[in-house]
Scaffold this active site. Structure first.
Site, mmCIF file in Angstrom:
data_model
loop_
_atom_site.group_PDB
_atom_site.id
_atom_site.type_symbol
_atom_site.label_atom_id
_atom_site.label_comp_id
_atom_site.label_asym_id
_atom_site.label_seq_id
_atom_site.Cartn_x
_atom_site.Cartn_y
_atom_site.Cartn_z
ATOM 1 N N GLN A 137 0.815 -1.216 0.000
ATOM 2 C CA GLN A 137 0.000 0.000 0.000
ATOM 3 C C GLN A 137 0.847 1.264 0.000
ATOM 4 O O GLN A 137 0.475 2.276 -0.600
ATOM 5 C CB GLN A 137 -0.944 -0.001 1.204
ATOM 6 C CG GLN A 137 -2.067 -0.984 1.081
ATOM 7 C CD GLN A 137 -2.831 -0.829 -0.227
ATOM 8 O OE1 GLN A 137 -3.530 0.150 -0.440
ATOM 9 N NE2 GLN A 137 -2.687 -1.794 -1.127
ATOM 10 N N HIS A 148 1.653 2.868 -3.377
ATOM 11 C CA HIS A 148 0.624 3.528 -4.177
ATOM 12 C C HIS A 148 0.965 4.983 -4.444
ATOM 13 O O HIS A 148 0.784 5.485 -5.548
ATOM 14 C CB HIS A 148 -0.733 3.452 -3.469
ATOM 15 C CG HIS A 148 -1.582 2.315 -3.931
ATOM 16 N ND1 HIS A 148 -2.105 2.246 -5.196
ATOM 17 C CD2 HIS A 148 -2.008 1.201 -3.284
ATOM 18 C CE1 HIS A 148 -2.818 1.130 -5.321
ATOM 19 N NE2 HIS A 148 -2.775 0.482 -4.173
ATOM 20 N N GLU A 201 -9.499 2.247 5.080
ATOM 21 C CA GLU A 201 -9.944 1.785 3.766
ATOM 22 C C GLU A 201 -9.755 0.270 3.679
ATOM 23 O O GLU A 201 -10.668 -0.467 3.311
ATOM 24 C CB GLU A 201 -9.129 2.484 2.684
ATOM 25 C CG GLU A 201 -9.445 2.004 1.276
ATOM 26 C CD GLU A 201 -8.436 2.476 0.247
ATOM 27 O OE1 GLU A 201 -8.751 2.438 -0.945
ATOM 28 O OE2 GLU A 201 -7.305 2.872 0.637
ATOM 29 N N HIS A 202 -8.553 -0.198 3.999
ATOM 30 C CA HIS A 202 -8.246 -1.629 4.024
ATOM 31 C C HIS A 202 -7.855 -2.021 5.444
ATOM 32 O O HIS A 202 -7.050 -1.329 6.077
ATOM 33 C CB HIS A 202 -7.061 -1.965 3.109
ATOM 34 C CG HIS A 202 -7.221 -1.514 1.696
ATOM 35 N ND1 HIS A 202 -6.612 -0.372 1.201
ATOM 36 C CD2 HIS A 202 -7.915 -2.046 0.655
ATOM 37 C CE1 HIS A 202 -6.912 -0.229 -0.072
ATOM 38 N NE2 HIS A 202 -7.707 -1.223 -0.429
ATOM 39 N N ASP A 209 -7.368 -6.127 -4.397
ATOM 40 C CA ASP A 209 -7.058 -5.117 -5.408
ATOM 41 C C ASP A 209 -7.246 -5.662 -6.819
ATOM 42 O O ASP A 209 -7.520 -4.889 -7.747
ATOM 43 C CB ASP A 209 -5.604 -4.646 -5.264
ATOM 44 C CG ASP A 209 -5.465 -3.472 -4.320
ATOM 45 O OD1 ASP A 209 -6.498 -2.928 -3.883
ATOM 46 O OD2 ASP A 209 -4.316 -3.094 -4.015
ATOM 47 N N HIS A 269 -53.589 17.623 1.760
ATOM 48 C CA HIS A 269 -53.162 16.225 1.794
ATOM 49 C C HIS A 269 -54.314 15.330 2.248
ATOM 50 O O HIS A 269 -54.590 14.288 1.641
ATOM 51 C CB HIS A 269 -51.985 16.042 2.767
ATOM 52 C CG HIS A 269 -50.660 16.435 2.196
ATOM 53 N ND1 HIS A 269 -50.373 17.710 1.799
ATOM 54 C CD2 HIS A 269 -49.529 15.697 1.974
ATOM 55 C CE1 HIS A 269 -49.124 17.763 1.348
ATOM 56 N NE2 HIS A 269 -48.591 16.550 1.441
#
Length: 428
Positions: free
Chosen positions: A255, A258, A322-323, A356, A415
């Site tokens: 990671q 990235h 996220e992960h 991934d 109504h």
């Protein structure tokens, strides 16, 4: 990576702070680009493609010849790998397709819900230093399964003015034939506003850098939806004494590579594990081509040693990664306690990179703590839920008094009258 031993809970928020965006005022940049794309259309795209990507283009849409070139350039081994991954992604997303759900009341009315695909969707595929053809699979496969009528891809061109051939080949494999060579803020602006080349869409999907993430959050001003805020990648690994340092180090680096604004954590109650992982990390770092990028990301990353399993769970839910990797021997016992995470990887043989690419789950996930409120991309993201109801005269007679009382007490007499006139007409 910094080592933090047994921090008190009052320090957690500071420890878990994400890397800050420095430099550009992203809102100011987004406004300038959006305003210009709205005013000048394709001319603005040409200007900003040159400014940001250093490429001069007259035509943004990928041609049939370029698709055919990609077919020749992608080698057979990669094609086979992409097809295997596509199969798993399709099968996992097929089981998510929502069916009709219905409530029937025997007194004379029924309500039900049906899904409908979003008509026009735009998929953003990062292409800069790491052209993510896997993102094409993650977005185009569910879009096509949902039945979206129009699916287009925007991705940055390389310095040669071309799109990475693997991205094009994967797009064609997934049934997407309209791909545009435009990236960054200007791509999101084009999808949200529409230009002569790039049509306006109803919803924009896809991960990206901080510029793309800021632009996606800007499009709400123009009545266009987004999947979620999905920015720089992040990973939290929780490991116990059963974890293998070699595996953990590899996962952290997977990671960190990235981008420089990525962030990774190792959380453990076993202090001795930190030294073993650190040693492995340094060995493996020297072997990866993106070492320089990973090194910058690791400066924003930390080893955290806590006192108990309970603290580890609480820290995970506080960070909302996220992960999340649970490299612990009793990982299934942890599952019910995980409330905030984008995607969770269980045990020692479930690397994050499987998600991934090829296991079937989607890799487009909420970052920056948005996992507290957002899901990752799934079939629901490409669909709307429409409710229907059918009320018989006897059903309206049964519901009528309830509706009238509620409407009258809200001072909305019309109504209530919409019910009264029907019940009088039907003489029930």
């Amino acid at each position: 990576m910094n080592k933090i031993l047994y921090p008190g809970k009052e320090k957690w928020m500071k420890i878990l702070k994400r890397p800050e965006n420095r430099g550009e005022d992203l809102d100011k940049v987004c406004k300038a680009v959006f305003d210009e794309v709205k005013r000048d259309g394709d001319e603005a795209l040409k200007k900003y493609t040159w400014y940001f990507d250093r490429v001069k283009l007259e035509c943004f849409e990928v041609t049939e010849n370029e698709f055919q070139e990609a077919e020749r350039e992608v080698d057979a081994e990669l094609k086979e790998a992409i097809q295997v991954a596509k199969g798993n992604i399709e099968e996992f997303h097929k089981v998510q397709i929502p069916g009709k759900c219905e409530y029937v009341n025997e007194r004379g009315f029924r309500c039900w819900q049906e899904g409908r695909a979003i008509d026009r969707v735009g998929l953003y595929v990062p292409g800069g230093s790491a052209p993510l053809f896997s993102t094409v699979l993650m977005l185009a496969v569910p879009a096509k399964l949902a039945g979206c009528r129009e699916v287009v891809i925007c991705t940055p061109p390389g310095r040669d003015g071309r799109v990475n051939p693997a991205i094009l080949w994967t797009a064609r494999l997934c049934g997407v034939t309209r791909v545009f060579k435009v990236g960054g803020i200007q791509a999101i602006a084009a999808l949200a506003l529409g230009t002569k080349s790039v049509g306006r869409v109803d919803k924009i999907f896809g991960p990206g850098n901080r510029f793309v993430t800021a632009a996606k959050q800007w499009v709400g001003r123009y009545g266009v939806a987004i999947d979620m805020p999905a920015g720089p990648s992040e990973l939290m690994v929780v490991a116990d004494e059963s974890a293998r340092a070699t595996f953990v180090a590899a996962d952290l680096l997977s990671q960190a590579e990235h981008g420089p604004d990525s962030q990774v954590f190792l959380v453990t109650c076993d202090e001795s594990l930190i030294d073993r992982v650190e040693e492995e990390l340094n060995k493996q770092l020297n072997r990866i081509p993106r070492k320089a990028i990973a090194e910058v990301a690791l400066r924003n990353s930390k080893y955290i040693v806590l006192r108990s399993r309970e603290e580890c769970v609480e820290l995970v839910n506080c960070y909302a990664p996220e992960h999340l990797m649970l490299c612990v021997k009793d990982y299934l016992d942890w599952v019910p306690e995980i409330r905030n995470a984008g995607s969770v990887f269980l045990g020692h043989y479930s690397p994050e990179s499987a998600g991934d690419y090829a296991s079937g789950t989607n890799h487009t996930l909420p970052t920056n703590g948005y996992a507290r409120a957002y899901s990752g991309v799934n079939m629901d993201a490409f669909m709307k839920k429409i409710t229907f109801q059918e009320i018989m005269p006897e059903g309206l007679a049964y519901l009528g008094k309830t509706i009238e009382i509620m409407a009258d007490n809200e001072k909305l007499e019309a109504h209530g009258n919409a019910v009264r006139v029907r019940n009088v007409e039907s003489k029930i």
